[in-house]
Design a protein around this motif. Structure first.
Motif, PDB file in Angstrom:
ATOM      1  N   PRO A  42     -66.953  56.565  71.682  1.00  0.00           N
ATOM      2  CA  PRO A  42     -67.309  56.128  70.327  1.00  0.00           C
ATOM      3  C   PRO A  42     -68.109  54.817  70.324  1.00  0.00           C
ATOM      4  O   PRO A  42     -67.698  53.829  70.924  1.00  0.00           O
ATOM      5  CB  PRO A  42     -65.965  55.929  69.632  1.00  0.00           C
ATOM      6  N   GLU A  43     -69.230  54.840  69.632  1.00  0.00           N
ATOM      7  CA  GLU A  43     -70.107  53.662  69.556  1.00  0.00           C
ATOM      8  C   GLU A  43     -69.391  52.445  68.991  1.00  0.00           C
ATOM      9  O   GLU A  43     -69.673  51.318  69.396  1.00  0.00           O
ATOM     10  CB  GLU A  43     -71.341  53.961  68.698  1.00  0.00           C
ATOM     11  N   ASP A  44     -68.462  52.658  68.072  1.00  0.00           N
ATOM     12  CA  ASP A  44     -67.791  51.516  67.448  1.00  0.00           C
ATOM     13  C   ASP A  44     -66.851  50.791  68.412  1.00  0.00           C
ATOM     14  O   ASP A  44     -66.354  49.709  68.104  1.00  0.00           O
ATOM     15  CB  ASP A  44     -67.051  51.941  66.176  1.00  0.00           C
ATOM     16  N   LYS A  45     -66.622  51.361  69.578  1.00  0.00           N
ATOM     17  CA  LYS A  45     -65.763  50.715  70.578  1.00  0.00           C
ATOM     18  C   LYS A  45     -66.569  50.104  71.727  1.00  0.00           C
ATOM     19  O   LYS A  45     -66.005  49.526  72.655  1.00  0.00           O
ATOM     20  CB  LYS A  45     -64.752  51.715  71.128  1.00  0.00           C
ATOM     21  N   LEU A  46     -67.887  50.229  71.667  1.00  0.00           N
ATOM     22  CA  LEU A  46     -68.753  49.821  72.770  1.00  0.00           C
ATOM     23  C   LEU A  46     -68.585  48.355  73.165  1.00  0.00           C
ATOM     24  O   LEU A  46     -68.670  48.010  74.336  1.00  0.00           O
ATOM     25  CB  LEU A  46     -70.215  50.108  72.410  1.00  0.00           C
ATOM     26  N   TRP A  47     -68.333  47.493  72.196  1.00  0.00           N
ATOM     27  CA  TRP A  47     -68.228  46.057  72.490  1.00  0.00           C
ATOM     28  C   TRP A  47     -66.798  45.536  72.356  1.00  0.00           C
ATOM     29  O   TRP A  47     -66.555  44.327  72.408  1.00  0.00           O
ATOM     30  CB  TRP A  47     -69.201  45.266  71.613  1.00  0.00           C
ATOM     31  N   GLU A  48     -65.841  46.446  72.226  1.00  0.00           N
ATOM     32  CA  GLU A  48     -64.438  46.063  72.163  1.00  0.00           C
ATOM     33  C   GLU A  48     -63.979  45.622  73.551  1.00  0.00           C
ATOM     34  O   GLU A  48     -64.347  46.228  74.557  1.00  0.00           O
ATOM     35  CB  GLU A  48     -63.613  47.280  71.698  1.00  0.00           C
ATOM     36  N   LYS A  49     -63.153  44.564  73.592  1.00  0.00           N
ATOM     37  CA  LYS A  49     -62.679  44.009  74.864  1.00  0.00           C
ATOM     38  C   LYS A  49     -61.185  44.271  75.007  1.00  0.00           C
ATOM     39  O   LYS A  49     -60.365  43.475  74.538  1.00  0.00           O
ATOM     40  CB  LYS A  49     -62.952  42.510  74.921  1.00  0.00           C
ATOM     41  N   PRO A  50     -60.817  45.364  75.652  1.00  0.00           N
ATOM     42  CA  PRO A  50     -59.386  45.667  75.771  1.00  0.00           C
ATOM     43  C   PRO A  50     -58.671  44.646  76.667  1.00  0.00           C
ATOM     44  O   PRO A  50     -59.148  44.329  77.753  1.00  0.00           O
ATOM     45  CB  PRO A  50     -59.369  47.064  76.398  1.00  0.00           C
ATOM     46  N   TYR A  51     -57.593  44.120  76.149  1.00  0.00           N
ATOM     47  CA  TYR A  51     -56.767  43.158  76.888  1.00  0.00           C
ATOM     48  C   TYR A  51     -57.586  41.960  77.366  1.00  0.00           C
ATOM     49  O   TYR A  51     -57.314  41.392  78.427  1.00  0.00           O
ATOM     50  CB  TYR A  51     -56.056  43.844  78.060  1.00  0.00           C
ATOM     51  N   GLY A  52     -58.623  41.594  76.615  1.00  0.00           N
ATOM     52  CA  GLY A  52     -59.438  40.440  76.956  1.00  0.00           C
ATOM     53  C   GLY A  52     -60.423  40.675  78.091  1.00  0.00           C
ATOM     54  O   GLY A  52     -61.051  39.737  78.576  1.00  0.00           O
ATOM     55  N   ARG A  53     -60.545  41.906  78.529  1.00  0.00           N
ATOM     56  CA  ARG A  53     -61.468  42.236  79.629  1.00  0.00           C
ATOM     57  C   ARG A  53     -62.845  42.560  79.075  1.00  0.00           C
ATOM     58  O   ARG A  53     -63.046  42.724  77.880  1.00  0.00           O
ATOM     59  CB  ARG A  53     -60.931  43.420  80.447  1.00  0.00           C
ATOM     60  N   PHE A  86     -81.846  37.636  79.139  1.00  0.00           N
ATOM     61  CA  PHE A  86     -81.075  38.872  79.284  1.00  0.00           C
ATOM     62  C   PHE A  86     -79.692  38.541  79.851  1.00  0.00           C
ATOM     63  O   PHE A  86     -78.677  39.011  79.336  1.00  0.00           O
ATOM     64  CB  PHE A  86     -81.826  39.855  80.191  1.00  0.00           C
ATOM     65  N   LEU A  87     -79.669  37.731  80.907  1.00  0.00           N
ATOM     66  CA  LEU A  87     -78.406  37.333  81.536  1.00  0.00           C
ATOM     67  C   LEU A  87     -77.482  36.656  80.528  1.00  0.00           C
ATOM     68  O   LEU A  87     -76.291  36.974  80.442  1.00  0.00           O
ATOM     69  CB  LEU A  87     -78.693  36.397  82.715  1.00  0.00           C
ATOM     70  N   LYS A  88     -78.036  35.756  79.755  1.00  0.00           N
ATOM     71  CA  LYS A  88     -77.257  35.013  78.760  1.00  0.00           C
ATOM     72  C   LYS A  88     -76.646  35.942  77.715  1.00  0.00           C
ATOM     73  O   LYS A  88     -75.566  35.672  77.184  1.00  0.00           O
ATOM     74  CB  LYS A  88     -78.179  33.996  78.088  1.00  0.00           C
ATOM     75  N   ASN A  89     -77.300  37.057  77.439  1.00  0.00           N
ATOM     76  CA  ASN A  89     -76.865  37.956  76.363  1.00  0.00           C
ATOM     77  C   ASN A  89     -76.221  39.257  76.829  1.00  0.00           C
ATOM     78  O   ASN A  89     -76.003  40.146  76.010  1.00  0.00           O
ATOM     79  CB  ASN A  89     -78.054  38.259  75.447  1.00  0.00           C
ATOM     80  N   GLU A  90     -75.897  39.360  78.103  1.00  0.00           N
ATOM     81  CA  GLU A  90     -75.322  40.618  78.597  1.00  0.00           C
ATOM     82  C   GLU A  90     -74.036  41.001  77.877  1.00  0.00           C
ATOM     83  O   GLU A  90     -73.773  42.177  77.656  1.00  0.00           O
ATOM     84  CB  GLU A  90     -75.078  40.534  80.108  1.00  0.00           C
ATOM     85  N   GLY A  91     -73.245  40.047  77.491  1.00  0.00           N
ATOM     86  CA  GLY A  91     -71.986  40.347  76.817  1.00  0.00           C
ATOM     87  C   GLY A  91     -72.051  40.278  75.310  1.00  0.00           C
ATOM     88  O   GLY A  91     -71.035  40.472  74.638  1.00  0.00           O
ATOM     89  N   ASN A  92     -73.223  40.042  74.767  1.00  0.00           N
ATOM     90  CA  ASN A  92     -73.387  39.878  73.328  1.00  0.00           C
ATOM     91  C   ASN A  92     -73.606  41.232  72.658  1.00  0.00           C
ATOM     92  O   ASN A  92     -74.619  41.884  72.883  1.00  0.00           O
ATOM     93  CB  ASN A  92     -74.577  38.948  73.056  1.00  0.00           C
ATOM     94  N   GLY A  93     -72.668  41.630  71.830  1.00  0.00           N
ATOM     95  CA  GLY A  93     -72.759  42.915  71.144  1.00  0.00           C
ATOM     96  C   GLY A  93     -73.516  42.878  69.826  1.00  0.00           C
ATOM     97  O   GLY A  93     -73.747  43.922  69.216  1.00  0.00           O
ATOM     98  N   GLU A  94     -73.915  41.688  69.381  1.00  0.00           N
ATOM     99  CA  GLU A  94     -74.655  41.587  68.119  1.00  0.00           C
ATOM    100  C   GLU A  94     -76.052  42.177  68.282  1.00  0.00           C
ATOM    101  O   GLU A  94     -76.763  41.854  69.223  1.00  0.00           O
ATOM    102  CB  GLU A  94     -74.772  40.124  67.688  1.00  0.00           C
ATOM    103  N   ASN A  95     -76.422  43.035  67.358  1.00  0.00           N
ATOM    104  CA  ASN A  95     -77.729  43.699  67.387  1.00  0.00           C
ATOM    105  C   ASN A  95     -78.017  44.373  68.720  1.00  0.00           C
ATOM    106  O   ASN A  95     -79.175  44.453  69.151  1.00  0.00           O
ATOM    107  CB  ASN A  95     -78.852  42.699  67.061  1.00  0.00           C
ATOM    108  N   ALA A  96     -76.978  44.809  69.384  1.00  0.00           N
ATOM    109  CA  ALA A  96     -77.131  45.435  70.700  1.00  0.00           C
ATOM    110  C   ALA A  96     -77.577  46.889  70.542  1.00  0.00           C
ATOM    111  O   ALA A  96     -77.286  47.539  69.539  1.00  0.00           O
ATOM    112  CB  ALA A  96     -75.809  45.391  71.452  1.00  0.00           C
TER     113      ALA A  96
END
Length: 168
Positions: A42-53, A86-96
């Motif tokens: 599911p796309e809505d879970k793409l940037w979710e961080k389970p257990y802080g991972r 790109f490196l700076k934004n690898e974990g950024n889910g905004e407008n991803a």
């Protein structure tokens, strides 16, 4: 070749030097597994961080970025401002981008890497190369092998992340 058979058991990839076959196989295996694991995610879970991972989106973006950076270092190139961004934004889910686009981007980068492999003489594989601002020592084969094993490592982490989030 069966889609269940791993790439390393499928024989040589045409025009890739023998010493780079394992790296090529690992990268192609990464593409196959990512497509399999993320196909119904599911796309809505793409940037979710389970257990802080790290999120699934991070893993997809990060392996593309690392492969890109390792190819630059192998070619004796300094990283560009675009690569640092790109490196700076690898974990950024905004407008991803969507997972489909992230997978496509990785597959394109793998194809670029395979072309690089095909045009890399084995005679330069042990040449020294340097990594990052600190100019840490490596070799061409060290960089290419790292890119491949690093991708496989993150694919494993992606599988766990996707499995946890799908079954929550």
């Amino acid at each position: 070749m069966s889609s269940e058979q791993e790439y390393w058991l499928s024989g040589p990839i045409p025009d890739v030097p023998a010493l780079l076959q394992p790296a090529a196989h690992a990268l192609l295996q990464s593409v196959r597994e990512i497509k399999k694991y993320v196909s119904d995610f599911p796309e809505d879970k793409l940037w979710e961080k389970p257990y802080g991972r790290a999120s699934a989106g991070f893993h997809l973006r990060h392996i593309t970025g690392v492969l890109d950076r390792m190819l630059s270092y192998a070619e004796k190139k300094a990283l560009t401002a675009e690569q640092f961004n790109f490196l700076k934004n690898e974990g950024n889910g905004e407008n991803a981008p969507s997972s489909e686009k992230l997978i496509h981007d990785f597959e394109e980068k793998v194809n670029e890497a395979l072309e690089y492999f095909k045009n890399t003489p084995e005679s330069i594989l042990t040449e020294e190369r340097f990594v990052g601002r600190k100019k840490l020592p490596s070799t061409v084969i060290g960089l290419l092998f790292h890119a491949a094993e690093h991708s496989q490592r993150h694919v494993g982490q992606l599988l766990v992340t996707v499995s946890v989030l799908k079954n929550r």
